[in-house]
Design a protein around this motif. Sequence first.
Motif, PDB file in Angstrom:
ATOM      1  N   SER A  32      55.026 -56.274  32.103  1.00 52.03           N
ATOM      2  CA  SER A  32      53.977 -56.659  33.046  1.00 52.03           C
ATOM      3  C   SER A  32      53.537 -58.077  32.730  1.00 52.03           C
ATOM      4  O   SER A  32      53.697 -58.556  31.612  1.00 52.03           O
ATOM      5  N   ASP A  33      52.991 -58.725  33.741  1.00 52.42           N
ATOM      6  CA  ASP A  33      52.520 -60.105  33.605  1.00 52.42           C
ATOM      7  C   ASP A  33      51.364 -60.232  34.586  1.00 52.42           C
ATOM      8  O   ASP A  33      51.581 -60.360  35.784  1.00 52.42           O
ATOM      9  N   VAL A  34      50.133 -60.130  34.073  1.00 51.65           N
ATOM     10  CA  VAL A  34      48.955 -60.159  34.948  1.00 51.65           C
ATOM     11  C   VAL A  34      48.054 -61.319  34.573  1.00 51.65           C
ATOM     12  O   VAL A  34      48.049 -61.785  33.441  1.00 51.65           O
ATOM     13  N   GLY A  35      47.291 -61.782  35.542  1.00 49.96           N
ATOM     14  CA  GLY A  35      46.408 -62.916  35.338  1.00 49.96           C
ATOM     15  C   GLY A  35      47.069 -64.170  35.875  1.00 49.96           C
ATOM     16  O   GLY A  35      48.114 -64.123  36.533  1.00 49.96           O
ATOM     17  N   SER A  36      46.462 -65.308  35.568  1.00 52.16           N
ATOM     18  CA  SER A  36      47.023 -66.572  36.032  1.00 52.16           C
ATOM     19  C   SER A  36      46.655 -67.690  35.065  1.00 52.16           C
ATOM     20  O   SER A  36      45.708 -67.566  34.281  1.00 52.16           O
ATOM     21  N   GLY A  37      47.418 -68.780  35.141  1.00 52.45           N
ATOM     22  CA  GLY A  37      47.168 -69.912  34.257  1.00 52.45           C
ATOM     23  C   GLY A  37      47.272 -69.494  32.799  1.00 52.45           C
ATOM     24  O   GLY A  37      48.145 -68.733  32.421  1.00 52.45           O
ATOM     25  N   ALA A  38      46.351 -69.992  31.996  1.00 50.48           N
ATOM     26  CA  ALA A  38      46.331 -69.646  30.568  1.00 50.48           C
ATOM     27  C   ALA A  38      45.787 -68.244  30.324  1.00 50.48           C
ATOM     28  O   ALA A  38      45.952 -67.696  29.243  1.00 50.48           O
ATOM     29  N   MET A  39      45.150 -67.655  31.325  1.00 51.60           N
ATOM     30  CA  MET A  39      44.569 -66.311  31.173  1.00 51.60           C
ATOM     31  C   MET A  39      45.538 -65.260  31.701  1.00 51.60           C
ATOM     32  O   MET A  39      45.281 -64.558  32.674  1.00 51.60           O
ATOM     33  N   ARG A  40      46.690 -65.154  31.044  1.00 49.57           N
ATOM     34  CA  ARG A  40      47.704 -64.166  31.399  1.00 49.57           C
ATOM     35  C   ARG A  40      47.892 -63.192  30.250  1.00 49.57           C
ATOM     36  O   ARG A  40      47.924 -63.584  29.088  1.00 49.57           O
ATOM     37  N   TRP A  41      48.022 -61.928  30.619  1.00 48.38           N
ATOM     38  CA  TRP A  41      48.318 -60.862  29.675  1.00 48.38           C
ATOM     39  C   TRP A  41      49.735 -60.403  29.993  1.00 48.38           C
ATOM     40  O   TRP A  41      50.000 -59.867  31.064  1.00 48.38           O
ATOM     41  N   ILE A  42      50.657 -60.624  29.043  1.00 44.50           N
ATOM     42  CA  ILE A  42      52.068 -60.347  29.258  1.00 44.50           C
ATOM     43  C   ILE A  42      52.482 -59.231  28.301  1.00 44.50           C
ATOM     44  O   ILE A  42      52.291 -59.348  27.089  1.00 44.50           O
ATOM     45  N   THR A  43      53.050 -58.168  28.861  1.00 45.84           N
ATOM     46  CA  THR A  43      53.534 -57.071  28.030  1.00 45.84           C
ATOM     47  C   THR A  43      55.049 -57.134  27.980  1.00 45.84           C
ATOM     48  O   THR A  43      55.712 -57.184  29.021  1.00 45.84           O
ATOM     49  N   VAL A  44      55.593 -57.156  26.770  1.00 41.44           N
ATOM     50  CA  VAL A  44      57.033 -57.213  26.554  1.00 41.44           C
ATOM     51  C   VAL A  44      57.436 -56.095  25.606  1.00 41.44           C
ATOM     52  O   VAL A  44      56.589 -55.530  24.898  1.00 41.44           O
ATOM     53  N   GLY A  45      58.717 -55.789  25.597  1.00 40.12           N
ATOM     54  CA  GLY A  45      59.191 -54.775  24.664  1.00 40.12           C
ATOM     55  C   GLY A  45      60.698 -54.755  24.605  1.00 40.12           C
ATOM     56  O   GLY A  45      61.377 -55.292  25.482  1.00 40.12           O
ATOM     57  N   PRO A  46      61.230 -54.130  23.563  1.00 34.77           N
ATOM     58  CA  PRO A  46      62.678 -54.076  23.402  1.00 34.77           C
ATOM     59  C   PRO A  46      63.325 -53.222  24.489  1.00 34.77           C
ATOM     60  O   PRO A  46      62.796 -52.163  24.854  1.00 34.77           O
ATOM     61  N   ALA A  47      64.472 -53.697  24.987  1.00 36.55           N
ATOM     62  CA  ALA A  47      65.217 -52.943  26.003  1.00 36.55           C
ATOM     63  C   ALA A  47      65.565 -51.564  25.448  1.00 36.55           C
ATOM     64  O   ALA A  47      65.891 -51.423  24.272  1.00 36.55           O
ATOM     65  N   GLY A  48      65.452 -50.560  26.292  1.00 38.13           N
ATOM     66  CA  GLY A  48      65.784 -49.204  25.883  1.00 38.13           C
ATOM     67  C   GLY A  48      64.702 -48.504  25.083  1.00 38.13           C
ATOM     68  O   GLY A  48      64.904 -47.381  24.621  1.00 38.13           O
ATOM     69  N   GLN A  49      63.567 -49.160  24.885  1.00 35.71           N
ATOM     70  CA  GLN A  49      62.451 -48.549  24.151  1.00 35.71           C
ATOM     71  C   GLN A  49      61.169 -48.688  24.973  1.00 35.71           C
ATOM     72  O   GLN A  49      60.250 -49.410  24.593  1.00 35.71           O
ATOM     73  N   PRO A  50      61.093 -47.991  26.109  1.00 35.81           N
ATOM     74  CA  PRO A  50      59.943 -48.174  27.010  1.00 35.81           C
ATOM     75  C   PRO A  50      58.605 -47.734  26.417  1.00 35.81           C
ATOM     76  O   PRO A  50      57.560 -48.134  26.911  1.00 35.81           O
ATOM     77  N   GLY A  51      58.622 -46.976  25.355  1.00 36.38           N
ATOM     78  CA  GLY A  51      57.380 -46.504  24.763  1.00 36.38           C
ATOM     79  C   GLY A  51      56.786 -47.441  23.722  1.00 36.38           C
ATOM     80  O   GLY A  51      55.741 -47.143  23.152  1.00 36.38           O
ATOM     81  N   THR A  52      57.437 -48.575  23.456  1.00 39.66           N
ATOM     82  CA  THR A  52      56.948 -49.517  22.450  1.00 39.66           C
ATOM     83  C   THR A  52      56.835 -50.904  23.070  1.00 39.66           C
ATOM     84  O   THR A  52      57.819 -51.417  23.610  1.00 39.66           O
ATOM     85  N   SER A  53      55.639 -51.482  22.996  1.00 39.51           N
ATOM     86  CA  SER A  53      55.402 -52.779  23.627  1.00 39.51           C
ATOM     87  C   SER A  53      54.551 -53.686  22.748  1.00 39.51           C
ATOM     88  O   SER A  53      53.857 -53.228  21.847  1.00 39.51           O
ATOM     89  N   ILE A  54      54.620 -54.980  23.084  1.00 38.88           N
ATOM     90  CA  ILE A  54      53.730 -55.975  22.505  1.00 38.88           C
ATOM     91  C   ILE A  54      52.978 -56.609  23.666  1.00 38.88           C
ATOM     92  O   ILE A  54      53.594 -57.059  24.633  1.00 38.88           O
ATOM     93  N   LEU A  55      51.665 -56.626  23.573  1.00 39.71           N
ATOM     94  CA  LEU A  55      50.832 -57.301  24.560  1.00 39.71           C
ATOM     95  C   LEU A  55      50.547 -58.700  24.036  1.00 39.71           C
ATOM     96  O   LEU A  55      49.958 -58.869  22.967  1.00 39.71           O
ATOM     97  N   LEU A  56      50.997 -59.706  24.785  1.00 40.70           N
ATOM     98  CA  LEU A  56      50.738 -61.105  24.443  1.00 40.70           C
ATOM     99  C   LEU A  56      49.500 -61.509  25.225  1.00 40.70           C
ATOM    100  O   LEU A  56      49.541 -61.637  26.450  1.00 40.70           O
ATOM    101  N   ALA A  57      48.403 -61.665  24.530  1.00 42.10           N
ATOM    102  CA  ALA A  57      47.102 -61.827  25.177  1.00 42.10           C
ATOM    103  C   ALA A  57      46.467 -63.174  24.842  1.00 42.10           C
ATOM    104  O   ALA A  57      46.691 -63.716  23.753  1.00 42.10           O
TER     105      ALA A  57
END
Length: 136
Positions: A32-57
């Motif tokens: 996911s990638d929500v917000g705009s400009g510098a105020m974006r919250w991006i959630t990333v995670g390893p392929a094949g592991q949908p239950g584990t994520s890192i929120l870049l806030a």
Amino acid sequence: MDITIHTSVLPQDDPEAALVFYRDTLGFEVRSDVGSGAMRWITVGPAGQPGTSILLAPPAADPGITEDERRTVAEMMAKGTYGWILLATQDLDATFEKVQAGDTEVIQEPTLQPYGVRDCAFRDPAGNQIRIQEVR
């Protein structure tokens, strides 16, 4: 009790640079990638592991944080002492070469630690320490 780690949070102060590192260099999926400009919250995670994520806030986005606290967070990020995460791979040497090729700041090349773990370390664009352990 059945508890798992779902999402861990790391600060990011440049959403585009964070995307390049986590998506393009580490190969993580953008969830996911929500917000705009510098105020974006991006959630990333390893392929094949949908239950584990890192929120870049965005750091210190909480309205309850004082200006002094915001300044402290910014200073700690600049020194690389604010956030870190420990990842794992089965082939540390290949992973190290791929991440290093992404023009990433290397903190430590693959090393066998005195406590028996072989790992390496990088800094992401926000200064967070990214340690990668070899697991077999």
